[in-house]
Write an enzyme that holds these catalytic residues in place. Structure first.
Site, PDB file in Angstrom:
ATOM      1  N   HIS A 197      -5.140  -9.693  -2.036  1.00  0.00           N
ATOM      2  CA  HIS A 197      -5.935  -8.746  -1.852  1.00  0.00           C
ATOM      3  C   HIS A 197      -7.057  -8.297  -3.003  1.00  0.00           C
ATOM      4  CE1 HIS A 197      -3.444  -8.385   1.681  1.00  0.00           C
ATOM      5  NE2 HIS A 197      -4.429  -8.706   2.585  1.00  0.00           N
ATOM      6  N   SER A 208      -6.582 -10.410   6.970  1.00  0.00           N
ATOM      7  CA  SER A 208      -6.997  -9.281   6.032  1.00  0.00           C
ATOM      8  C   SER A 208      -7.783  -9.523   4.773  1.00  0.00           C
ATOM      9  CB  SER A 208      -5.532  -8.705   5.553  1.00  0.00           C
ATOM     10  OG  SER A 208      -4.827  -9.476   4.843  1.00  0.00           O
ATOM     11  N   ASP A 232       0.217  -6.164  -5.390  1.00  0.00           N
ATOM     12  CA  ASP A 232      -0.609  -6.921  -4.366  1.00  0.00           C
ATOM     13  C   ASP A 232      -1.561  -7.657  -5.195  1.00  0.00           C
ATOM     14  OD1 ASP A 232      -2.359  -7.959  -2.482  1.00  0.00           O
ATOM     15  OD2 ASP A 232      -2.852  -6.274  -1.500  1.00  0.00           O
TER      16      ASP A 232
END
Length: 502
Positions: free
Chosen positions: A481, A228, A478
């Protein structure tokens, strides 16, 4: 248009023999007669409209004429739009020729652009602004060139706040951005993270030029292969180029683990292929997988390789899924197959599983890749910022509310495994005697500084975060990312520089 239509109807009406006298109606019936008698029309002795046997034919003829005129006008309008879109392309190509012919002594920073009349396009989002140097305003390399500094180490430098040339695009206007990295869309009001530019020590990165890059990709395919974080970089690249392609000439296509961005004008494709562990594994479904329970098949890569082996440019990454989520975590490695009755399952340390995967990938590349066609890149480790105590913060907040890069030069987090990248360089180096070079994108150090650039709670993962989740950043923020626009744009500037200049 409408006056011409009415003139035509009047002419048809005259040819039918119907005269244009006034119609005289009798008075309506008295109140007591309502519903018993219908009002009847009477006319002067010259009036024959209601009795004309040609009345129905006149109406039908008029309707046919109306639809013919409307269809003709619509066809002309569509052709006019297509012609203006084609004109935009031709103007852009002509402008590129003029720019190439510009004398070398032209002033640094001089900009020329062709702006298409937006009123003729199908929608406001289809605006075509062919500006060859729109994104290149505030960097130091005047013509987007390489500066001849072939020995420059781009990975060593500092972040410079640049409110003039950054960001390279608008995340709110990128029609292909993913919600999990669209931070400003999901409530992040502080956008300072979008305005930092990476400045290498003693040299300059070539300026990213979207139209030149798309021209380089003409009739070619660039594919990102990995997890990802690599998809994060793919989305960044798509946003960096898609603004320069009109609507109707670009498309995103989903096909299982493969997502394709197609630029029809250039017959160019920029793909992302989900393969988080590089080898075949129980995590190959991009939606249904468990990070904590992973099994790789040590001798199986062909299913994945058949998707990417014929690409012109391949960008691999694999790091996130090899990190331990807890103490004692191991990687399960399967040899053989249940079908052949020789299946064997081992458990190894995560770093040993990483080495198994890279060696199998290298073996496949050495035996199957077309070294005269395909250029190969491997993206370095992307650091996470989940432990705020590393820079003096509160671990309960992780990287939430961080608004500045880390200012400590050569800062390295204790949780980033630099040894894994050393191992990757060593393994890929075994391909050099075969004439195959794997270029490492050394993105780790520059990314280490950017504790401020993660989505945290400003994102959507399938569904928006609940109020309870937002209030619990230690679990739901998060810090792995990256918000877009942001840090992955610099990774792609590295990639651009290698593809275009090295």
């Amino acid at each position: 248009m409408w006056s011409a239509l009415f003139s035509h109807l009047r002419e048809v009406h005259k040819r039918s023999g119907v005269k244009e006298e006034k119609l005289i109606m009798k008075s309506p019936p008295a109140a007591g007669e309502a519903g018993c008698h219908k009002p009847q029309a009477t006319a002067t002795n010259k009036m024959t409209v209601l009795q004309s046997p040609l009345g129905l034919r006149t109406i039908l003829t008029s309707l046919v004429a109306f639809f013919i005129v409307v269809s003709s006008v619509s066809l002309l309008f569509d052709r006019g739009q297509d012609a203006q879109a084609q004109l935009a392309v031709e103007q852009h190509q002509h402008q590129e020729v003029l720019l190439k012919q510009k004398p070398a002594s032209a002033a640094v920073g001089e900009q020329k652009s062709v702006v298409v009349d937006q009123s003729s396009l199908r929608s406001q989002e289809a605006q075509v602004q062919w500006t060859s140097e729109l994104q290149d305003v505030a960097t130091d390399s005047g013509d987007g060139g390489f500066d001849g500094e072939e020995d420059c180490n781009w990975s060593l430098g500092r972040w410079v706040y640049d409110n003039a040339s950054r960001p390279l695009y608008s995340g709110l206007k990128c029609s292909f951005i993913f919600d999990e990295v669209a931070c400003d869309k999901y409530g992040r009001n502080d956008t300072k993270y979008q305005h930092w530019r990476w400045q290498p020590h003693g040299c300059n990165l070539p300026r990213f030029n979207a139209t030149k890059f798309l021209e380089k990709l003409r009739n070619k395919r660039l594919v990102f292969v990995g997890d990802s974080v690599n998809r994060n970089q793919w989305v960044s690249m798509v946003c960096m180029v898609e603004h320069f392609i009109p609507d109707g000439r670009k498309m995103r296509v989903y096909n299982g683990s493969l997502i394709s961005f197609k630029a029809f004008e250039y017959n160019a494709t920029i793909d992302f292929y989900w393969s988080p562990l590089l080898l075949e594994s129980n995590s190959d479904n991009p939606i249904i997988h468990r990070v904590e329970y992973r099994i790789i098949r040590a001798d199986r890569i062909e299913k994945h390789a058949n998707v990417w082996k014929d690409a012109d440019f391949i960008v691999f990454n694999s790091y996130l899924w090899w990190r331990k989520q807890r103490d004692g975590m191991m990687m399960k490695v399967m040899y053989g197959s249940f079908e052949d009755g020789d299946a064997k399952l081992d458990e190894v340390q995560m770093v040993d599983g990483y080495e198994i995967a890279l060696k199998k990938l290298t073996e496949y590349l050495g035996a199957n890749i077309n070294k005269n066609k395909t250029r190969i890149f491997f993206a370095g480790s992307s650091p996470a910022h989940s432990w705020a105590s590393n820079w003096g913060g509160d671990d309960n907040n992780k990287c939430l509310n961080e608004t500045e890069p880390i200012q400590i030069e050569d800062y390295r987090s204790a949780t980033t495994d630099y040894g894994m990248m050393d191992k990757a360089k060593e393994i890929f180096g075994t391909l050099e005697p075969k004439g195959i070079h794997v270029q490492i994108l050394n993105i780790t150090q520059l990314s280490e500084y950017r504790k401020d650039a993660h989505p945290t709670i400003f994102r959507r993962q399938y569904v928006p975060l609940t109020k309870e989740q937002i209030a619990n950043p230690s679990i739901y923020a998060d810090c792995t990312h990256w918000c877009l626009p942001g840090v992955p744009d610099v990774w792609n500037e590295f990639l651009y520089a290698y593809i275009m200049h090295k």
